[in-house]
Design an enzyme around this catalytic site. Structure first.
Site, short mmCIF file in Angstrom:
data_model
loop_
_atom_site.label_atom_id
_atom_site.label_comp_id
_atom_site.label_asym_id
_atom_site.label_seq_id
_atom_site.Cartn_x
_atom_site.Cartn_y
_atom_site.Cartn_z
N HIS A 71 7.19 -26.84 -1.87
CA HIS A 71 6.49 -27.89 -2.61
C HIS A 71 5.29 -27.32 -3.36
CE1 HIS A 71 8.84 -31.27 -0.94
NE2 HIS A 71 9.14 -30.32 -0.07
N GLU B 92 0.82 -1.20 0.00
CA GLU B 92 0.00 0.00 0.00
C GLU B 92 0.87 1.27 0.00
OE1 GLU B 92 -4.26 -0.62 1.81
OE2 GLU B 92 -3.07 0.55 3.20
N LYS C 152 -14.06 0.83 -3.72
CA LYS C 152 -15.11 1.28 -2.79
C LYS C 152 -16.20 2.03 -3.55
CE LYS C 152 -12.24 2.00 1.32
NZ LYS C 152 -11.74 3.02 2.24
O1 PA5 Z 1 -3.16 1.50 5.95
C1 PA5 Z 1 -4.29 1.94 5.81
O2 PA5 Z 1 -4.54 3.13 6.01
C2 PA5 Z 1 -5.44 1.04 5.45
O3 PA5 Z 1 -5.05 -0.25 5.22
C3 PA5 Z 1 -6.46 1.03 6.56
O4 PA5 Z 1 -5.87 0.53 7.72
C4 PA5 Z 1 -7.67 0.18 6.19
O5 PA5 Z 1 -8.18 0.60 4.96
C5 PA5 Z 1 -8.75 0.30 7.25
O6 PA5 Z 1 -9.15 1.62 7.41
P1 PA5 Z 1 -9.93 2.09 8.69
O7 PA5 Z 1 -9.08 1.81 9.88
O8 PA5 Z 1 -10.17 3.54 8.48
O9 PA5 Z 1 -11.21 1.29 8.76
#
Ligand code: PA5
Length: 446
Positions: free
Chosen positions: A307, A286, A421
């Protein structure tokens, strides 16, 4: 004790001077972090967290964890992405991937809200039947659909089982200090709340209440985790590439990617590391994967995957490098016994520790894969305990930030996550998404 970056198996793939040539860029990346002058500089709270974390909230986390241990047979952890991966990684690493099946005086811990699978939810609900429950819902934004849906289900279950007042004693919310639907709901209902600091992004939040509450509820020493992270903070606060092994790892990844190695495979030899690798995948995936850039983070657990994916790694397309996690001292060990009949022919291993066999598997694999053309980085981890976990978390977070800056991306945002989303809301008929819905449905029907 610290992580040691071992570059021995990069010989023939990457020359020392190729990494050394990045020392200026690494220094600049370091200064951007320290001076808060780089991309995403509003999200650098994790850098100082091991020293300036909120001590009052830390005590409340410890008290809440003790309360959960007394009141619940099962703790349901609701969250997605950075809101659950770190805690799950810690519990599997420090306790066991079999944690829920072990004899223990801490609650079983199940994770929900990271999918919308009706089957998983239904199965989890049936596991909860007849058990005392507590729920920790974690969402920084407080608006993420998957955890919000799961929380709806468990809130209703707790209210049915314990009444509205009783449920309040068993619901713990970790969210923004002021904003979001979850914060509003928690304040209205009077739930215990814990804070995700404004300047700490989800995937960098394991050392806040996001990770620490569930980790403490599982019986881990969270003070030792913070001590380990603090040691790493001190160790890696140095811009000199030749002295900073965390930065050497970041620079090496970058140099390998410049040579066409687009995939990093994190390889470990203990299933307790599987969720830690999932946490690493989110952190780097990310953070780096944007603007058509980034090294694709993937993982394997050996021998298991020797494996399955082993064949590809040995001689499939040469697009990857491996980062081996070498755990010097396993949490437990035992001797292989002599077998009078020796039908399996394995008596040559008798009276040896199983860990020695595992080490030979690792050495054999590194040699085979490097011979097959896969460069290998080795990260040596002295042992598995809370201190080392905290140290490791900080090591990877800092390496990820430097790596992101070397790539020229903002390692602290995740704009790409919004695309699915928006489509999901449109396809589900959320008001305000009508135009997009018509377009998507036309595409689906083609
Ligand atoms: O690293 C990030 O910001 C994301 O992976 C969030 O942790 C994830 O989308 C969850 O978001 P939230 O904590 O707002 O529900």
């Amino acid at each position: 004790m610290a992580i040691h970056f071992n570059s021995t198996y990069l010989k023939g793939f990457l020359a020392d001077h190729e990494v050394g040539a990045l020392s200026g860029a690494v220094k600049a990346a370091h200064e951007s972090l320290v001076n808060h002058s780089g991309l995403g500089s509003d999200f650098l709270g994790w850098i100082e967290l091991p020293t300036n974390y909120d001590k009052e909230e830390f005590s409340r986390i410890q008290a809440a964890a003790e309360k959960i241990q007394k009141q619940a047979d099962i703790l349901i952890e609701i969250g997605i992405g950075g809101s659950y991966l770190g805690a799950r990684a810690a519990i599997e690493l420090l306790k066991s991937p079999l944690y829920n099946n072990l004899k223990k005086d801490t609650p079983d811990i199940y994770f929900a809200g990271n999918s919308v699978s009706p089957s998983y939810l239904q199965e989890l609900l049936s596991i909860c039947e007849g058990k005392d429950l507590a729920v920790n819902v974690i969402s920084k934004s407080g608006t993420t659909t998957e955890p919000a849906l799961a929380f709806r289900v468990f809130k209703a279950l707790l209210e049915k089982k314990y009444g509205a007042e009783g449920a309040k004693e068993r619901i713990y919310c970790t969210t923004d200090k002021a904003r979001g639907t979850l914060k509003e709901l928690a304040d209205r209902e009077g739930y215990a709340t814990f804070v995700v600091p404004d300047d700490v992004g989800g995937r960098y939040s394991v050392l806040t209440a996001v990770g620490l509450l569930p980790i403490a509820a599982a019986g881990c020493d969270i003070q030792a985790i913070m001590n380990g992270a603090k040691a790493a903070q001190e160790a890696y606060n140095c811009s000199d590439l030749s002295k900073n092994e965390c930065y050497q790892y970041a620079a090496t990844r970058f140099a390998l990617s410049q040579k066409g190695k687009a995939v990093e495979i994190m390889a470990s030899f203990d299933p307790c590391f599987a969720m830690m690798a999932e946490w690493y995948k989110q952190l780097f995936g990310e953070s780096e994967g944007k603007d058509n850039k980034g090294i694709y983070p993937s993982s394997v657990i050996f021998s298991t995957d020797l494996h399955s994916l082993g064949q590809f790694i040995q001689d499939g397309s040469r697009i990857m490098f491996e980062t081996f996690i070498d755990i010097k001292k396993p949490k437990q060990d035992f001797f292989i016994e002599e077998d009078a009949e020796n039908l399996d022919g394995l008596n040559f291993l008798s009276n040896q520790e199983m860990s020695k066999v595992n080490r030979k598997v690792m050495e054999a694999t590194i040699l085979a894969h490097t011979e097959g053309g896969v460069p290998a980085v080795v990260l040596e981890v002295p042992e598995i305990n809370e201190y080392e976990f905290g140290y490791m978390v900080y090591f990877f977070e800092k390496a990820c930030a430097i790596s992101g800056y070397l790539l020229g991306v903002n390692p602290f945002d995740q704009p790409g996550v919004e695309s699915y989303k928006k489509n999901m809301f449109a396809l589900l008929g959320k008001p305000g998404y009508e135009d997009r819905r018509a377009d998507l449905e036309a595409r689906l029907s083609k």
